[in-house]
Design a protein around this motif. Sequence first.
Motif, PDB file in Angstrom:
ATOM      1  N   LEU A  32      -8.189  -0.624   5.633  1.00 13.21           N
ATOM      2  CA  LEU A  32      -7.175  -0.296   4.632  1.00 13.21           C
ATOM      3  C   LEU A  32      -7.909   0.195   3.384  1.00 13.21           C
ATOM      4  O   LEU A  32      -8.783  -0.501   2.872  1.00 13.21           O
ATOM      5  CB  LEU A  32      -6.332  -1.534   4.307  1.00 13.21           C
ATOM      6  CG  LEU A  32      -5.183  -1.323   3.320  1.00 13.21           C
ATOM      7  CD1 LEU A  32      -4.124  -0.387   3.900  1.00 13.21           C
ATOM      8  CD2 LEU A  32      -4.566  -2.672   2.956  1.00 13.21           C
ATOM      9  N   PRO A  33      -7.596   1.394   2.897  1.00 18.35           N
ATOM     10  CA  PRO A  33      -8.337   1.941   1.756  1.00 18.35           C
ATOM     11  C   PRO A  33      -8.368   0.980   0.567  1.00 18.35           C
ATOM     12  O   PRO A  33      -7.361   0.354   0.214  1.00 18.35           O
ATOM     13  CB  PRO A  33      -7.574   3.222   1.412  1.00 18.35           C
ATOM     14  CG  PRO A  33      -6.928   3.632   2.699  1.00 18.35           C
ATOM     15  CD  PRO A  33      -6.557   2.336   3.368  1.00 18.35           C
ATOM     16  N   ALA A  34      -9.535   0.881  -0.050  1.00 17.33           N
ATOM     17  CA  ALA A  34      -9.721  -0.023  -1.190  1.00 17.33           C
ATOM     18  C   ALA A  34      -8.756   0.296  -2.330  1.00 17.33           C
ATOM     19  O   ALA A  34      -8.228  -0.615  -2.969  1.00 17.33           O
ATOM     20  CB  ALA A  34     -11.170   0.040  -1.673  1.00 17.33           C
ATOM     21  N   ALA A  35      -8.517   1.576  -2.580  1.00 17.28           N
ATOM     22  CA  ALA A  35      -7.581   1.953  -3.651  1.00 17.28           C
ATOM     23  C   ALA A  35      -6.187   1.421  -3.348  1.00 17.28           C
ATOM     24  O   ALA A  35      -5.499   0.906  -4.242  1.00 17.28           O
ATOM     25  CB  ALA A  35      -7.551   3.472  -3.829  1.00 17.28           C
ATOM     26  N   THR A  36      -5.765   1.518  -2.097  1.00 20.26           N
ATOM     27  CA  THR A  36      -4.457   1.016  -1.702  1.00 20.26           C
ATOM     28  C   THR A  36      -4.389  -0.493  -1.899  1.00 20.26           C
ATOM     29  O   THR A  36      -3.394  -1.027  -2.394  1.00 20.26           O
ATOM     30  CB  THR A  36      -4.153   1.380  -0.238  1.00 20.26           C
ATOM     31  OG1 THR A  36      -4.200   2.807  -0.105  1.00 20.26           O
ATOM     32  CG2 THR A  36      -2.798   0.867   0.205  1.00 20.26           C
ATOM     33  N   GLN A  37      -5.450  -1.179  -1.538  1.00 22.26           N
ATOM     34  CA  GLN A  37      -5.491  -2.632  -1.722  1.00 22.26           C
ATOM     35  C   GLN A  37      -5.283  -3.002  -3.186  1.00 22.26           C
ATOM     36  O   GLN A  37      -4.493  -3.896  -3.503  1.00 22.26           O
ATOM     37  CB  GLN A  37      -6.827  -3.195  -1.234  1.00 22.26           C
ATOM     38  CG  GLN A  37      -7.009  -3.093   0.267  1.00 22.26           C
ATOM     39  CD  GLN A  37      -8.314  -3.700   0.732  1.00 22.26           C
ATOM     40  OE1 GLN A  37      -8.744  -4.742   0.230  1.00 22.26           O
ATOM     41  NE2 GLN A  37      -8.945  -3.072   1.706  1.00 22.26           N
ATOM     42  N   GLU A  38      -5.975  -2.325  -4.090  1.00 20.07           N
ATOM     43  CA  GLU A  38      -5.839  -2.641  -5.518  1.00 20.07           C
ATOM     44  C   GLU A  38      -4.451  -2.290  -6.036  1.00 20.07           C
ATOM     45  O   GLU A  38      -3.859  -3.045  -6.803  1.00 20.07           O
ATOM     46  CB  GLU A  38      -6.917  -1.940  -6.343  1.00 20.07           C
ATOM     47  CG  GLU A  38      -8.314  -2.479  -6.137  1.00 20.07           C
ATOM     48  CD  GLU A  38      -8.475  -3.968  -6.452  1.00 20.07           C
ATOM     49  OE1 GLU A  38      -7.797  -4.483  -7.366  1.00 20.07           O
ATOM     50  OE2 GLU A  38      -9.284  -4.614  -5.778  1.00 20.07           O
ATOM     51  N   LEU A  39      -3.916  -1.149  -5.615  1.00 15.70           N
ATOM     52  CA  LEU A  39      -2.573  -0.757  -6.072  1.00 15.70           C
ATOM     53  C   LEU A  39      -1.533  -1.792  -5.653  1.00 15.70           C
ATOM     54  O   LEU A  39      -0.655  -2.161  -6.448  1.00 15.70           O
ATOM     55  CB  LEU A  39      -2.203   0.622  -5.523  1.00 15.70           C
ATOM     56  CG  LEU A  39      -3.016   1.806  -6.039  1.00 15.70           C
ATOM     57  CD1 LEU A  39      -2.661   3.072  -5.267  1.00 15.70           C
ATOM     58  CD2 LEU A  39      -2.836   2.002  -7.532  1.00 15.70           C
ATOM     59  N   VAL A  40      -1.631  -2.274  -4.418  1.00 15.87           N
ATOM     60  CA  VAL A  40      -0.699  -3.281  -3.910  1.00 15.87           C
ATOM     61  C   VAL A  40      -0.834  -4.575  -4.710  1.00 15.87           C
ATOM     62  O   VAL A  40       0.163  -5.190  -5.101  1.00 15.87           O
ATOM     63  CB  VAL A  40      -0.952  -3.516  -2.402  1.00 15.87           C
ATOM     64  CG1 VAL A  40      -0.328  -4.810  -1.915  1.00 15.87           C
ATOM     65  CG2 VAL A  40      -0.429  -2.322  -1.601  1.00 15.87           C
ATOM     66  N   LYS A  41      -2.075  -4.996  -4.980  1.00 14.18           N
ATOM     67  CA  LYS A  41      -2.284  -6.233  -5.748  1.00 14.18           C
ATOM     68  C   LYS A  41      -1.729  -6.090  -7.163  1.00 14.18           C
ATOM     69  O   LYS A  41      -1.108  -7.028  -7.683  1.00 14.18           O
ATOM     70  CB  LYS A  41      -3.778  -6.584  -5.785  1.00 14.18           C
ATOM     71  CG  LYS A  41      -4.303  -7.068  -4.441  1.00 14.18           C
ATOM     72  CD  LYS A  41      -5.741  -7.521  -4.538  1.00 14.18           C
ATOM     73  CE  LYS A  41      -6.692  -6.418  -4.243  1.00 14.18           C
ATOM     74  NZ  LYS A  41      -8.093  -6.871  -4.097  1.00 14.18           N
ATOM     75  N   ILE A  42      -1.912  -4.941  -7.758  1.00 13.15           N
ATOM     76  CA  ILE A  42      -1.398  -4.714  -9.110  1.00 13.15           C
ATOM     77  C   ILE A  42       0.125  -4.741  -9.122  1.00 13.15           C
ATOM     78  O   ILE A  42       0.735  -5.399  -9.965  1.00 13.15           O
ATOM     79  CB  ILE A  42      -1.939  -3.389  -9.688  1.00 13.15           C
ATOM     80  CG1 ILE A  42      -3.454  -3.495  -9.924  1.00 13.15           C
ATOM     81  CG2 ILE A  42      -1.194  -2.990 -10.962  1.00 13.15           C
ATOM     82  CD1 ILE A  42      -4.152  -2.159 -10.111  1.00 13.15           C
TER      83      ILE A  42
END
Length: 157
Positions: A32-42
């Motif tokens: 799962l792309p790291a950027a997607t992971q951060e966006l979801v967490k935010i």
Amino acid sequence: MEARLNFFGNGVGAKFLRHINSAGKVISDSTLPAATQELVKIRASQINGCGFCTDMHTKDAVAAGESHQRLHLVAAWREATVFTDAERAALELAEQGTRVADAAGGVPDEVWANAAKYYDEDQLAALVGIIALINAYNRINVLVQQPAGDYQPGQFG
């Protein structure tokens, strides 16, 4: 402001966090792309009103190269043109999974089907895991009133 409880210190809280942090490592190592992971967490952290996690994950995202423009627009992702269709699907799944009590029957089939267009089964499992995990962290931090604003990238390993 001081937290109600040092959940991150020694004792039961620290032991609990070690276990869920292990789960987080599995997800962060997924495809799962790291950027997607951060966006979801935010996005989940914004919905849950968790200042500590919003602070942490926006700073981590910047440190990983994410643009300020995209971070400023996470809360308004539907109107913003800076997100890919795959990121939009992940953000919608994150919102629905975070607000699961608001909809009878949980996450709508069309939301799941949209995410499944962009992510394979392992990535979907990582998305489900990260949504559940960030919601757990949000709840811990909101319950103990963990102060926000002082986090520095790399602070927790």
